[in-house]
Design an enzyme around this catalytic site. Structure first.
Site, PDB file in Angstrom:
ATOM      1  N   GLY B  16      15.001 -12.118 -28.992  1.00 34.18           N
ATOM      2  CA  GLY B  16      15.431 -11.505 -27.713  1.00 34.18           C
ATOM      3  C   GLY B  16      15.980 -12.447 -26.824  1.00 34.18           C
ATOM      4  O   GLY B  16      15.385 -13.213 -26.163  1.00 34.18           O
ATOM      5  N   GLU B 175      21.245   4.675  -8.669  1.00 30.44           N
ATOM      6  CA  GLU B 175      22.411   3.720  -8.574  1.00 30.44           C
ATOM      7  C   GLU B 175      23.648   4.405  -9.191  1.00 30.44           C
ATOM      8  O   GLU B 175      24.783   4.392  -8.773  1.00 30.44           O
ATOM      9  CB  GLU B 175      22.051   2.142  -9.267  1.00 30.44           C
TER      10      GLU B 175
END
Lengths: 439, 439
Positions: B16, B175
């Site tokens: 990752g 948002e």
């Protein structure tokens, strides 16, 4: 906005938001007409710089502008994002996938598309470079090829991932090959540990006897030297005879040669939009519509065809499929619409040849402007200046300059992202799903 | 490069390249280890700004950086673009779709993905916002919805195209809803002729009793006021019960309400990467791996799990799934690897809570930093400062600032392009192919 547009004004439909269609639309801004600009995409594309998106030098926003933003201030123009499926010349009607639209005047600027010379099955293995989507596809394929090479243990397979074949030695092919070689040799050079990106092979295969065949032979020869200096392998008289996802087979003179390559790009030819053929009017052998000297269709003075879709000979020379020609034709098409409104006769098209340019990597180009023949850094500066000048809208000019300055001084390319629109997180950031190198 | 790396050094595999994995990798730069950072994507993504790509405020290059470029100068780190399919803890081996890799130490930072709470079939109708691909997909859907509305003659169908539903009232949902309302009300406002983009409905549906549930109730209330000022419709206690391409059905208290909408975005929940469950170790109810105080797996001190995939309680409070937590865990994971090499025992994780932030459109935000509660323009400036500070690499910081300054002063969004990677020119720029609004 609509209050400034009279419902009785004649309806002008413009098909295509490229250089020709956009130029015609803008030059009708003060005419008493209602314009509908129709395009399958939502943006105008600065095609001459498309190869820079394909090679991760520029992001898409730098060379494309939404048509609605460009025409925001033009009260007599509307934009329709739709794909045209048919044109009925007799009924003066354009049909889309959803609905249709009648016109009083039609300006057809549908452009051209890749031609695989009857081998449309090659398209999957070798995308062309006409749209933003194709440029992003090529960028993803190139970047994925280096990733796959880094993972690959087998040498032959690794070499196939690191061999890039560009088919076609016109300006697009030359610019692409040069930029690909540069990204491998400078930008990516320190990014990998197992492979040496600088050892990537970039092969430019041209069916004719020389690259940049439309340029002066001396400039062709200079381009050959510049490309070889960049490490591009040039193959002339090389015709593709077979192609699949593992590579291409070339006919070079009498012999056949197989090139194992996982990344092949098609820059070998274009053909006119199929909308031309759908009209049922005479075409040239490239499928382009033969127009009258005033750009209209014989028997249909209310229809004008411009840009890459139009076939016209002016002063004994065919008008080339270049942005300046399309822009000039757009201006005349608009002028002839305005003249028709006043009952005046249409004027014939005169082509002002502004010359041709092609870059060969960072800091080098060839240019042919009237009797002028330029090469090297001077030609490259000319190229930069001309392209910045033509970019639509201040914002793009500013961003392209910034990006270029950055890339030039930092040897870096910011747009090196592999990204495809889609709900790709359905199965998690990790976890079995699909091979990252499928394409 | 390889000469500076000893083949006898222990192999550290980091899975990752998000905030956690990248932080661990960079903090091992001077350790005598060979690092392999594995990620399915070729870039590190600044996820907190992903909603700005989805709403066409920023281009992808502004918030993503190739992992290879970030780690170019770190001689002991390699990057592998590959998807992990299995981890064998006993054999200490990671398996990819192509090949496998043994490790001495494993740092697992595979993150989280969207959770549809058992309704994975909703994913097609309502993409989440975790990857660049998803952000581009949402951007395409939003822009296409306005184009389809402009074409649509039927009022009810047009309203469905102009209704945008964001499911989930956490920071991402807030948002997104604020930014969507802004793009309709300011950026697109003058772009269309038939529709009024400012009349678009943006609905934010939250299953709980208030939005921004993890914030102070006073800040939640301020966010509600700010969102309503932007024209966002808020629905609390509203749970999605059905979803398809035509809209959503919400359970609001006792009654069901159907919202006709062609664009639904999922911001309602995340779950841990399925790699966690594949380990066969104890998980919490969100599927996250329960780790020891030193971030290791019980019985496997050579394996550390960090970031959104790790479940840990520090000082009586669960460590939240935020970028600062992942970064801090990455730093400790690296430190514990270095300590193990010297024969020292691992240290426990201490979380330094740096606070949380959420923006609500242009110039407004809420922030909760220790005992501090900020809202309005001051909070927004804090937000800008913090985000610029965290952006990886000078280049991105510089470009994001330029883009923001431009967007702020010009009320313009440059990234308004509908583009999908693919060979979309096969049938010509025009001509029958597919509906432009398919998605």
């Amino acid at each position: 906005m609509l209050s400034r547009m009279d419902a009785n004004w004649p309806r002008v439909v413009v098909i295509g938001g490229g250089f020709g269609g956009l130029s015609a639309t803008r030059h009708l801004a003060r005419a008493p007409v209602r314009i509908m600009l129709v395009d399958a995409h939502n943006h105008h594309l600065f095609q001459p710089l498309l190869y820079q998106v394909a090679t991760a030098a520029l992001p898409p926003t730098a060379i494309a502008s939404p048509l609605r933003r460009i025409l925001r201030g033009q009260a007599n123009a509307e934009v329709l994002m739709a794909r045209v499926v048919a044109i009925d010349l007799a009924a003066r009607r354009v049909t889309f996938e959803q609905g249709d639209l009648s016109y009083d005047r039609l300006i057809l600027a549908a452009g051209s598309t890749d031609s695989y010379f009857g081998h449309d099955d090659w398209a999957a293995a070798a995308p062309g470079l006409k749209s933003l989507g194709q440029a992003l596809e090529i960028r993803n394929r190139v970047l994925r090829a280096f990733e796959a090479a880094e993972r690959e243990e087998d040498q032959a397979r690794r070499e196939a991932w690191m061999t890039f074949v560009v088919v076609g030695g016109g300006p697009t092919g030359v610019e692409l090959a040069g930029a690909l070689s540069e990204i491998a040799r400078s930008t990516l050079d320190r990014d990998f540990r197992r492979i040496q990106p600088a050892e990537a092979r970039v092969v430019l295969a041209e069916a004719g006897s020389r690259i940049l065949g439309s340029f002066d032979p001396k400039l062709s020869a200079q381009a050959v030297r510049d490309l070889m200096r960049l490490g591009v392998e040039l193959l002339a008289d090389s015709k593709v005879t077979r192609m699949d996802s593992e590579g291409v087979t070339l006919q070079i003179g009498d012999r056949e040669q197989r090139l194992a390559s996982r990344t092949v790009i098609w820059a070998a030819g274009v053909k006119a939009s199929p909308l031309g053929a759908s009209l049922g009017v005479p075409l040239d052998r490239s499928g382009r519509v033969l127009v009258q000297p005033d750009l209209s269709l014989a028997g249909h003075p209310e229809v004008q065809v411009i840009g890459d879709l139009a076939s016209l000979v002016v002063d004994g020379k065919p008008v080339p499929g270049l942005a300046p020609a399309a822009i000039q034709e757009g201006i005349l098409a608009a002028r002839n619409v305005r003249r028709a409104l006043k009952g005046q006769s249409a004027e014939p098209f005169h082509y002002w040849d502004k010359g041709t340019l092609a870059t060969i990597g960072r800091g080098r180009a060839v240019a042919q402007i009237g009797p002028l023949r330029l090469s090297g850094f001077v030609a490259w500066l000319t190229w930069v200046f001309v392209h910045i000048l033509y970019l639509v809208g201040f914002r793009n000019r500013y961003f392209v300059l910034t990006e270029w300055a950055f890339a030039y001084f930092m040897h870096d390319r910011g747009a090196r992202l592999i990204a495809e629109a889609g709900n790709d997180e359905l199965d998690g950031a990790e976890g079995p799903r699909r091979t990252p190198d499928q394409s």
